[in-house]
Design a protein around this motif. Structure first.
Motif, PDB file in Angstrom:
ATOM      1  N   CYS A 136    -103.095 -22.319   4.391  1.00 21.62           N
ATOM      2  CA  CYS A 136    -101.999 -21.595   3.731  1.00 21.62           C
ATOM      3  C   CYS A 136    -102.512 -21.119   2.387  1.00 21.62           C
ATOM      4  O   CYS A 136    -103.610 -21.482   1.958  1.00 21.62           O
ATOM      5  N   LEU A 151     -92.908 -22.923   4.804  1.00 26.41           N
ATOM      6  CA  LEU A 151     -93.717 -23.102   6.016  1.00 26.41           C
ATOM      7  C   LEU A 151     -92.853 -23.611   7.170  1.00 26.41           C
ATOM      8  O   LEU A 151     -93.072 -23.239   8.322  1.00 26.41           O
ATOM      9  N   ASN A 152     -91.848 -24.401   6.856  1.00 28.03           N
ATOM     10  CA  ASN A 152     -90.930 -24.862   7.913  1.00 28.03           C
ATOM     11  C   ASN A 152     -90.121 -23.703   8.483  1.00 28.03           C
ATOM     12  O   ASN A 152     -89.807 -23.688   9.677  1.00 28.03           O
ATOM     13  N   LYS A 155     -92.349 -22.143  10.825  1.00 29.74           N
ATOM     14  CA  LYS A 155     -92.506 -23.036  11.977  1.00 29.74           C
ATOM     15  C   LYS A 155     -91.346 -22.940  12.965  1.00 29.74           C
ATOM     16  O   LYS A 155     -91.500 -23.244  14.143  1.00 29.74           O
ATOM     17  N   SER A 156     -90.186 -22.522  12.472  1.00 28.78           N
ATOM     18  CA  SER A 156     -89.013 -22.425  13.355  1.00 28.78           C
ATOM     19  C   SER A 156     -89.040 -21.146  14.194  1.00 28.78           C
ATOM     20  O   SER A 156     -88.193 -20.943  15.057  1.00 28.78           O
ATOM     21  N   ASP A 159     -93.227 -19.558  19.349  1.00 23.74           N
ATOM     22  CA  ASP A 159     -94.667 -19.827  19.500  1.00 23.74           C
ATOM     23  C   ASP A 159     -95.496 -18.593  19.834  1.00 23.74           C
ATOM     24  O   ASP A 159     -96.673 -18.523  19.505  1.00 23.74           O
ATOM     25  N   LEU A 209     -98.748 -18.077  16.658  1.00 23.97           N
ATOM     26  CA  LEU A 209     -98.007 -19.110  15.926  1.00 23.97           C
ATOM     27  C   LEU A 209     -98.034 -20.462  16.641  1.00 23.97           C
ATOM     28  O   LEU A 209     -98.139 -21.499  15.991  1.00 23.97           O
ATOM     29  N   GLU A 212    -101.121 -22.220  15.700  1.00 22.09           N
ATOM     30  CA  GLU A 212    -101.046 -22.686  14.311  1.00 22.09           C
ATOM     31  C   GLU A 212    -100.213 -23.969  14.217  1.00 22.09           C
ATOM     32  O   GLU A 212    -100.591 -24.903  13.520  1.00 22.09           O
ATOM     33  N   LYS A 213     -99.087 -24.001  14.950  1.00 23.93           N
ATOM     34  CA  LYS A 213     -98.242 -25.206  14.926  1.00 23.93           C
ATOM     35  C   LYS A 213     -99.008 -26.410  15.466  1.00 23.93           C
ATOM     36  O   LYS A 213     -98.812 -27.541  15.043  1.00 23.93           O
ATOM     37  N   LEU A 219     -98.959 -27.005   8.778  1.00 25.65           N
ATOM     38  CA  LEU A 219     -97.757 -26.940   9.617  1.00 25.65           C
ATOM     39  C   LEU A 219     -97.530 -28.260  10.352  1.00 25.65           C
ATOM     40  O   LEU A 219     -96.684 -28.347  11.223  1.00 25.65           O
ATOM     41  N   ARG A 220     -98.315 -29.290  10.005  1.00 24.66           N
ATOM     42  CA  ARG A 220     -98.219 -30.556  10.728  1.00 24.66           C
ATOM     43  C   ARG A 220     -97.930 -31.726   9.792  1.00 24.66           C
ATOM     44  O   ARG A 220     -98.281 -32.863  10.084  1.00 24.66           O
ATOM     45  N   GLU A 241     -92.811 -35.299   4.364  1.00 21.29           N
ATOM     46  CA  GLU A 241     -93.502 -34.023   4.535  1.00 21.29           C
ATOM     47  C   GLU A 241     -94.006 -33.415   3.232  1.00 21.29           C
ATOM     48  O   GLU A 241     -95.114 -32.894   3.165  1.00 21.29           O
TER      49      GLU A 241
END
Ligand SMILES: [Zn+2]
Length: 255
Positions: A136, A151-152, A155-156, A159, A209, A212-213, A219-220, A241
Motif C-alpha cells: 500500500c 483498505l477495508n 476489501k469489501s 474479488d 482484487l 490481493e485479499k 489487506l490481511r 487490525e
C-alpha cells in the motif's frame, strides 16, 4: 462497448492508465502531459476526461497542459493542491462518462494523503497510491486507523475487480511480504511469477482484487498467521487490525 486499458510508463516507476474505446480516451493521474499527448496522437484518440486520485505531483503535473489543449473535464477530490479547473468528487459521487457508457463510483480513501479517492466500476478499480499490488502507499498524511479503514473499504469490493495501481512496486512489495512470512508458499510462488514477467519487461499490473485479499499483507491485518509473524518480529502480541497495520506500515518504511 469494448475498452482497452493501457499503462503509459512515466518517471521511474509510475503508470498513467488510459482507458479508450478506439475513439475517446479517459486518462487517470497524468503526472506528465507529453507522454499522454504522444499516446493519444499515435492512436488518434480524443481526450474525453481526466480522473485524479490525489494531489501528488507525479499524478497531477500534466493536468493543466492537457486540460488547456483538450478542454476536457477533470474529476478530482476537493484539494487546492490539485491544479486545473476540477469537477469535485467525494464519497458516493458518480462520475458519468455518458459518451463512453462508463460510470465510476468514488470512494474516499484517506491514508496516503488525506483527500485521496479511488474510482471503481463493476470491472475496474483505479486506486492511485492507496493500494499497490502486494503493498500500500506510504502513510504521508493519514493515521493508521484511517488508512486501515480505507483498505477495508477496498476489501469489501468484489474479488474479480481488476486493480490498476499507479506504481510498479510489486516485486519489492513481494520481497517485503516474504520477509514477513518466509514460509508462505503462495507468496513465494507469486513472486516467481512476477519475477518472470518483469524480466520479460511486462508490467505486473493490473492485479486482481481477490489475489490481493489472499496475499497482500496490508489487506490481511485480521488474519492470525500474519499477526503471529508480525508479533514475532516486533516481540509483542498483536490483537487488533489497526495495530497490525501500523506495525507492518512502519516495518515496510524501514525495509
Ligand atoms: Zn502519491
Amino acid at each position: 462497448m469494448s475498452f482497452q486499458i493501457t499503462p503509459i510508463p512515466a518517471f521511474n516507476d509510475n503508470y498513467i492508465w488510459v482507458i479508450d474505446n478506439g475513439q475517446l480516451a479517459v486518462v487517470v493521474d497524468p503526472g506528465v502531459a507529453a507522454h499522454v499527448d504522444q499516446f493519444l496522437s499515435a492512436k488518434q484518440l480524443h481526450l474525453h476526461s481526466i480522473l485524479i486520485t490525489h494531489h501528488h505531483w507525479d499524478h497531477v503535473n500534466g493536468v493543466e497542459s492537457l486540460q488547456q489543449q483538450h478542454a476536457c473535464p477533470v474529476y478530482a477530490p476537493a484539494d487546492e493542491r490539485i491544479p486545473g479547473q476540477c469537477t469535485v468528487v467525494q464519497e458516493g459521487s458518480l462520475v458519468e462518462l455518458t459518451e463512453l457508457g462508463l460510470q465510476f463510483q468514488v470512494l474516499e480513501t484517506p491514508g496516503h494523503t488525506l483527500t485521496h479517492v479511488c474510482y471503481v466500476n463493476q470491472d475496474w478499480l483505479f486506486c492511485g497510491d492507496t493500494l499497490f499490488s502486494m503493498g500500500c502507499g506510504r502513510m504521508f498524511e493519514g493515521k493508521p486507523n484511517q488508512f486501515n479503514h480505507s483498505l477495508n473499504k477496498i476489501k469489501s469490493l468484489p474479488d474479480d475487480l481488476k486493480v490498476f495501481c499507479t506504481h510498479e512496486y510489486t516485486l519489492s512489495n513481494l520481497q517485503f511480504a516474504r520477509h514477513l512470512e518466509p514460509d508462505n508458499a503462495d507468496i513465494a510462488a507469486f513472486e516467481a511469477q512476477i519475477q518472470a514477467s518483469r524480466q520479460a519487461n511486462q508490467p505486473s499490473l493490473p492485479s486482481q482484487l481477490g489475489l490481493e485479499k489472499q496475499l497482500n499483507p496490508f489487506l490481511r491485518t485480521d488474519q492470525a498467521e500474519l499477526r503471529q509473524a508480525v508479533a514475532q518480529i516486533q516481540g509483542s502480541a498483536i490483537t487488533d487490525e489497526v495495530t497490525c497495520f501500523a506495525h507492518i506500515r512502519a516495518l515496510k518504511d524501514q525495509f
